[in-house]
Structures are given as structure tokens and as C-alpha cells.
Design an enzyme around this catalytic site. Sequence first.
Site, PDB file in Angstrom:
ATOM      1  N   SER A 108       0.876  -1.233  -0.033  1.00  0.00           N
ATOM      2  CA  SER A 108      -0.210  -0.006   0.111  1.00  0.00           C
ATOM      3  C   SER A 108       0.928   1.225  -0.007  1.00  0.00           C
ATOM      4  O   SER A 108       2.291   1.270   0.023  1.00  0.00           O
ATOM      5  CB  SER A 108      -0.795   0.128   1.136  1.00  0.00           C
ATOM      6  OG  SER A 108      -0.204   0.296   2.448  1.00  0.00           O
ATOM      7  N   LYS A 109       0.142   2.466  -0.091  1.00  0.00           N
ATOM      8  CA  LYS A 109       0.780   3.611  -0.059  1.00  0.00           C
ATOM      9  C   LYS A 109       2.166   3.605   0.920  1.00  0.00           C
ATOM     10  O   LYS A 109       3.049   4.611   0.953  1.00  0.00           O
ATOM     11  CB  LYS A 109      -0.017   4.789   0.140  1.00  0.00           C
ATOM     12  CG  LYS A 109      -0.515   5.039  -1.046  1.00  0.00           C
ATOM     13  CD  LYS A 109      -1.340   6.438  -1.017  1.00  0.00           C
ATOM     14  CE  LYS A 109      -2.177   6.748  -2.464  1.00  0.00           C
ATOM     15  NZ  LYS A 109      -3.496   7.261  -2.114  1.00  0.00           N
ATOM     16  N   ARG A 110       1.869   3.017   2.016  1.00  0.00           N
ATOM     17  CA  ARG A 110       2.816   3.042   3.417  1.00  0.00           C
ATOM     18  C   ARG A 110       4.115   2.643   2.981  1.00  0.00           C
ATOM     19  O   ARG A 110       5.240   3.085   3.277  1.00  0.00           O
ATOM     20  CB  ARG A 110       2.186   2.483   4.533  1.00  0.00           C
ATOM     21  CG  ARG A 110       1.017   2.699   5.322  1.00  0.00           C
ATOM     22  CD  ARG A 110       0.799   1.842   6.406  1.00  0.00           C
ATOM     23  NE  ARG A 110       0.168   0.503   5.930  1.00  0.00           N
ATOM     24  CZ  ARG A 110       1.072  -0.569   6.145  1.00  0.00           C
ATOM     25  NH1 ARG A 110       2.387  -0.402   6.448  1.00  0.00           N
ATOM     26  NH2 ARG A 110       0.706  -1.880   5.465  1.00  0.00           N
TER      27      ARG A 110
END
Length: 475
Positions: A241-243
Amino acid sequence: MAVRTRFAPSPTGYLHVGGARTALFCWLYARRHGGRFILRIEDTDRERSTQGAVEGILDGLRWLGLDWDEGPCYQSERMARYGEAVESLLASGSAYRCYCSKERLDRVRAEQLARREKPRYDGHCRGRDEDRAPPGAEPPVIRFRTPHDGETVIDDLVRGRVVIRNDELDDLVIVRADGTPTYNFSVVVDDLDMAVTHVIRGDDHVNNTPRQIHILRALGGEVPAYAHVPMILGRDGQRLSKRHGAVSVTTFRDDGYLPEAMLNHLARLGWSHGDQEIFSREELVELFDIRDVNRGAASFDTEKLDWLNRHYVKASGAKRLGGELEDHLTRLGVTAGEVDRGPAPTAVAEALRERAATLREMAKASVYFYRDFDDYEPAASRKHLRPVAYTPLAKLRAVLADLAPWDAPGIADAVDAVAAEAGIGLGKLGQPLRVAVTGRGVSPPFDATLALVGRERTLARLDRALDFIRARAAS
Ligand code: GLU
């Protein structure tokens, strides 16, 4: 039968790593079998779909070189066809109108949950006389009449045999009250009309597949082969994910990765061929088989990607690399005029190609060829621009001022001669020289570097370094 695969993104965001890997597998499978790769934009959700997202997806696919043979076709342009298909299902009794209110559905759901049952539509309108709408009813939804007996078997090319009891499935909505088709319905009509033979997609869709098979059969279609590819995790084992930083494919381009490296890494997410790590596009087409994709989740590893990128940077032609470097210099704000007045980007890329993991790093490490820097790297100047370096540097400046021709061998000889005359090791002159001319402690060999920086800039920067040392000595 000719293979036909499709990539069917919903344009609600960018092309992310998972989508790109799905597209690659669809593309490879079609190419491997001399088939066709279809691009379909699933934009029935008008609220969340945007033209910008469509362009981003096409841009990402083009960057990776995943060329499509048909499309892009847009679901939003096929509404009449979905209407026609639902009419045929209503006529054959495979679908029915459902007038259940939201209140009723909520109540049924709450009761099921209280009994610890799986919430599902209870079939209230399944037996209703189609000609008679309840008085005062709101516009109905249309549900598919899912067969209750028997089971559905999927011989998934990745997951193996999956068996689902049909009584586990309820009657899903295929057309909403506002007349728009739902995902499961439009996908089936499209896969049918586009004669898709292999549905390759993320395993988040695996629960939709039995439903889609039932609808497809009711429409008189042949069931395609299915391959549900596992999800992609970050290195920490969590879903990517963006993390984890960049997940949009075009961000990797902007960060200085070559499409070959990205493609190679994407292919290896869940697929392998012995111990081989490096695959050209042609090799992938030759070797890829969807049946060899693993069932387990794959992990996206930026270090691997860096390693692959170094490999492809080293292997790139000078002209291509120069073009890429110029592009990334521009992204860093170096103007076309500055590039014109500086050394040819092909030559700079040549000097730096062994050193950089990404083109962006390469560009950052080559700004000094095109633009004077404001400050020295503090540690480098502290260590190397010291009073002991003053006299040899001043002497070298004088020699370089008259050097002819201005080239790397001449520069190397000059540095050697000055160091020998001063009775110091080469490094004692070379490092101060490097810091003076590049502002940094690390650069390609100083002779090649100075040759590229040019005489005028080199002399001006030596003057500045001498001033710097004098000021330092005075303070
Ligand atoms: N539009 C769906 C998605 O983006 C894919 C549908 C499919 O491949 O069947 O998840």
C-alpha cells in the site's frame, strides 16, 4: 482456439503495482500463445471514475510496453448492450425484479446475524409474479436467479480446483434501481462479447467467479479458464500500500527506474523459472506460463528492483541513457539552456552508469556538470579543503590553465606531475581537487570528471576553492 486475455482496470486511481502485474501476466500469456490482449476500462462507477485515471493507466501500460491489440473499450459506452442482456435474462426467467425496501433488507440481515447465519438475500421476490409490481413500490433492482442445487467447480490455473456449493450463493443484484449494471454483470457480458478465453486477475475476485460463471451460462456463454493471481505484499509482509512508498507504476518511472527493470521485477512477483533473475521481454514471452505462478503471496522488494535497475542501466545504450539522464535533469530543474552549455548528457551518463541505482540518483549526482553549486558537502570540504592543499591546488590551477588539449589523459598527467613535485600522494591532491570541482566527496575519476566539466568551469571552481581555503586559514 486463439487465446484472448483482457486487462480490465477500474479508472478510480493510478495503475498500481498489483494492477500492472496483472496486466503483464495477461499480456505475456496472450503473446506467448500468439493470442490477443484486450484493454477494457471498467468505468461504470461514474462518480469515482475519472479521465485522468484512464490516462494514467494508459500511460503506465505504455511505459511498460504492454501494448494492447483491442480497445481500450469503455463499459460506459456499452450500457445499451447491458440493458439488452438483462432483458434476455428476465425473459428467460434467469433474472427477476426485486422490490424489497432497504428497511426490509436491513431487518433480514440483522435477523440472520442474530442467528449467526451468513447474511444473504432471502429470496423474498424470487417467486413474485413478474407482471405485478407491488402498489406504490420504488423502482426495483434486478437480481440473478442463482441455482440453489449442485456446485460450481473452477479449475483455477493458479489455485487449482475450487469447489463452491451453489446454496452458499444468494441472488445477487445485477442491475441497480437506477438502471446501472453492477460489476459482476457488466464483466460477464463483456467477457462473453469479447470472447475472452482466459480471465487472469487478482485473487480478490475469486469470490465473484462462481457468480459470474452462473450468469455467463445463463447468457449461453462458454466458461473461460480462470487464473487468480495472489496479492502482493511489501517487505514487511503487509499488503502493498501507499505506506510502502511508491505503488503507482509511473512514480517508479519518475523516480528513475527503467521500464525493463520494473517489468522484470513484476514478472518475478509470483512467477519464476529456476534461479534465473534477469529476463528480457523476449525471454519472458518465451518462458512465461500462467500455470507456473505460485499460489502464495509475492513480495515487492525495492532492493531487488534497485539491483535489477542497476543491471539495466549498465546494459543500456549510451544514447538512450543520455536521453533518460537529460529527462531526469529536467525534472530536477536543470534548464535546457544549462544542458546545452554543459557536457553532452550521453558522455556524463557514460561516466556515471556504473554508479547509480536509479536515473534520478544519476541526475542528482551530475547537476554540478551543468550548474555551479552553492555549497560544498560539509564533511568533504572540512576534510579536504584544508590549508595544506592550498599550494598544490594553486600550482595545479596554473598548469591546467595552459593545458592543451583539455582531455582526461592530459589532466591525469598534470595532476600526477604536480603531486610528484609537491612530494605528496596522488590522493592528497586528487581529493581536494574533486571537492573543489564537484563540491562532493564522491564522483567518477577526477580526470574524466574534469574533462567533462570543462576548463573554464574547472578554473573558476579552483579559484573559489582557493578563496575558501584562504578564508578558512584566516578564521
Ligand atoms: N475492474 C476490476 C478491478 O479493477 C477487475 C475486474 C476483472 O478483472 O474481472 O478490480
